[in-house]
Design a protein around this motif. Sequence first.
Motif, short mmCIF file in Angstrom:
data_model
loop_
_atom_site.label_atom_id
_atom_site.label_comp_id
_atom_site.label_asym_id
_atom_site.label_seq_id
_atom_site.Cartn_x
_atom_site.Cartn_y
_atom_site.Cartn_z
N LEU A 16 -34.47 -13.01 -32.43
CA LEU A 16 -33.12 -13.48 -32.22
C LEU A 16 -32.22 -13.05 -33.37
O LEU A 16 -32.50 -13.34 -34.53
CB LEU A 16 -33.09 -15.01 -32.09
N GLY A 17 -31.13 -12.35 -33.02
CA GLY A 17 -30.17 -11.90 -34.01
C GLY A 17 -28.76 -12.32 -33.63
O GLY A 17 -28.56 -13.25 -32.85
N PRO A 18 -27.75 -11.62 -34.15
CA PRO A 18 -26.37 -12.00 -33.87
C PRO A 18 -26.03 -12.03 -32.38
O PRO A 18 -25.21 -12.84 -31.95
CB PRO A 18 -25.56 -10.91 -34.60
N GLY A 19 -26.66 -11.18 -31.59
CA GLY A 19 -26.37 -11.15 -30.16
C GLY A 19 -26.91 -12.34 -29.40
O GLY A 19 -26.55 -12.57 -28.24
N GLU A 20 -27.79 -13.12 -30.04
CA GLU A 20 -28.38 -14.31 -29.40
C GLU A 20 -27.98 -15.58 -30.12
O GLU A 20 -28.71 -16.56 -30.15
CB GLU A 20 -29.91 -14.19 -29.38
N ALA A 21 -26.79 -15.59 -30.71
CA ALA A 21 -26.38 -16.72 -31.55
C ALA A 21 -26.36 -18.04 -30.79
O ALA A 21 -26.76 -19.09 -31.32
CB ALA A 21 -25.01 -16.45 -32.17
N GLN A 22 -25.92 -18.01 -29.54
CA GLN A 22 -25.86 -19.26 -28.76
C GLN A 22 -27.25 -19.81 -28.52
O GLN A 22 -27.50 -21.01 -28.67
CB GLN A 22 -25.13 -19.03 -27.44
N LEU A 23 -28.19 -18.93 -28.14
CA LEU A 23 -29.57 -19.36 -27.93
C LEU A 23 -30.17 -19.85 -29.24
O LEU A 23 -30.86 -20.88 -29.27
CB LEU A 23 -30.40 -18.21 -27.37
N THR A 24 -29.93 -19.13 -30.33
CA THR A 24 -30.48 -19.53 -31.63
C THR A 24 -30.00 -20.92 -32.02
O THR A 24 -30.79 -21.77 -32.45
CB THR A 24 -30.09 -18.52 -32.72
N ALA A 25 -28.72 -21.19 -31.83
CA ALA A 25 -28.17 -22.50 -32.18
C ALA A 25 -28.80 -23.61 -31.33
O ALA A 25 -29.16 -24.67 -31.85
CB ALA A 25 -26.65 -22.49 -32.01
N GLU A 26 -28.94 -23.36 -30.05
CA GLU A 26 -29.52 -24.38 -29.17
C GLU A 26 -31.01 -24.56 -29.49
O GLU A 26 -31.51 -25.70 -29.50
CB GLU A 26 -29.33 -23.98 -27.71
N TRP A 27 -31.71 -23.47 -29.75
CA TRP A 27 -33.11 -23.58 -30.14
C TRP A 27 -33.25 -24.37 -31.44
O TRP A 27 -34.13 -25.23 -31.57
CB TRP A 27 -33.73 -22.18 -30.31
N LEU A 28 -32.38 -24.09 -32.40
CA LEU A 28 -32.43 -24.81 -33.68
C LEU A 28 -32.26 -26.31 -33.47
O LEU A 28 -32.95 -27.11 -34.11
CB LEU A 28 -31.34 -24.29 -34.62
N ARG A 29 -31.35 -26.69 -32.60
CA ARG A 29 -31.14 -28.13 -32.36
C ARG A 29 -32.42 -28.79 -31.87
O ARG A 29 -32.78 -29.88 -32.31
CB ARG A 29 -30.00 -28.34 -31.36
N GLY A 30 -33.11 -28.13 -30.94
CA GLY A 30 -34.35 -28.69 -30.44
C GLY A 30 -35.48 -28.64 -31.45
O GLY A 30 -36.24 -29.61 -31.60
N TRP A 31 -35.58 -27.52 -32.16
CA TRP A 31 -36.66 -27.32 -33.13
C TRP A 31 -36.54 -28.30 -34.29
O TRP A 31 -37.50 -29.00 -34.64
CB TRP A 31 -36.60 -25.87 -33.63
N VAL A 32 -35.34 -28.38 -34.86
CA VAL A 32 -35.12 -29.30 -35.98
C VAL A 32 -35.16 -30.75 -35.51
O VAL A 32 -35.67 -31.62 -36.21
CB VAL A 32 -33.78 -28.97 -36.68
N GLY A 33 -34.65 -31.00 -34.31
CA GLY A 33 -34.68 -32.37 -33.78
C GLY A 33 -36.10 -32.89 -33.63
O GLY A 33 -36.38 -34.05 -33.97
N ALA A 34 -37.01 -32.04 -33.13
CA ALA A 34 -38.41 -32.46 -33.00
C ALA A 34 -39.03 -32.68 -34.38
O ALA A 34 -39.80 -33.63 -34.59
CB ALA A 34 -39.19 -31.40 -32.23
N ALA A 35 -38.71 -31.80 -35.34
CA ALA A 35 -39.24 -31.96 -36.70
C ALA A 35 -38.74 -33.26 -37.33
O ALA A 35 -39.50 -33.98 -37.99
CB ALA A 35 -38.83 -30.76 -37.55
N ALA A 36 -37.46 -33.57 -37.13
CA ALA A 36 -36.89 -34.80 -37.69
C ALA A 36 -37.50 -36.04 -37.05
O ALA A 36 -37.69 -37.06 -37.72
CB ALA A 36 -35.38 -34.80 -37.49
#
Length: 267
Positions: A209-229
């Motif tokens: 995932l790079g700049p062209g997938e920024a929306q997916l990266t942001a949404e993935w981060l929310r889920g990934w970090v949310g599960a970690a938290a």
Amino acid sequence: MTGEFSSTWLTLREPADAAARAVELVEALRLPAGGELVIRDLGCGTGSMGRWLAPRLPGPQRWVLQDRDPALLAHAAAHLPAAAADGSPVTVETAEGDVTALTVEDLAGTSLVTCSALLDLFTTDEVAALAEVCVASGTPALFTLSVVGEVTFEPEDPLDAEVAAAFNAHQRRAVGDRRLLGPEAVGAAAEAFAKAGATVGVRPSPWRLGPGEAQLTAEWLRGWVGAAAEQRPDLRLDAYLEGRIEAAEAGRLQVTVGHQDLLAQKD
């Protein structure tokens, strides 16, 4: 079996999934020649696996889409391709129910069992039972995009490793009396299929995932970090998440999310 996924998330990740899947495992499939292929898609979601795979296989196909969510089933059935690789017709039927409860009878006449981003929600016993049913019925299995617990960032952050470890622990959590496999799913499946008598091939299928997938990266981060938290509330990850999303939306973040694909079939 637990696990609910929004159609918005499944739609957002579909291009990255399509780019990541290991095409060489499809090329290694040994499917019956002549006649209609019957393909059972477990946990089909919005039908992304069918949209990716049906145009890669020749000959007439009948897809049996199985999921617990009737809304996702309806969407998937309405959006599968109408034609195979050689222009042969692709037809669809749906089956609502628990994908961990398949029997040899369910797979009678089935040419291929497949799934995408699903195995990590299974337990060791459920994976073993699925392997036994597939091998006993003589049905090849193509399981794609199973998480393996490996995430790399560029640039790195001092908290990356702790967040990854917390997320992986969350993936292995107990849900009622079930202990999920999480990142160990591919290894457990490979062992179970080999024990049942199948030949197993595993290939990497990472998201890049790079700049062209920024929306997916942001949404993935929310889920990934949310599960970690949820797993480690002591980490206090709000600032970390905000900084990572800001970097992604500004095109300054590259993320590789590790997955593996597995093909099991009898010689």
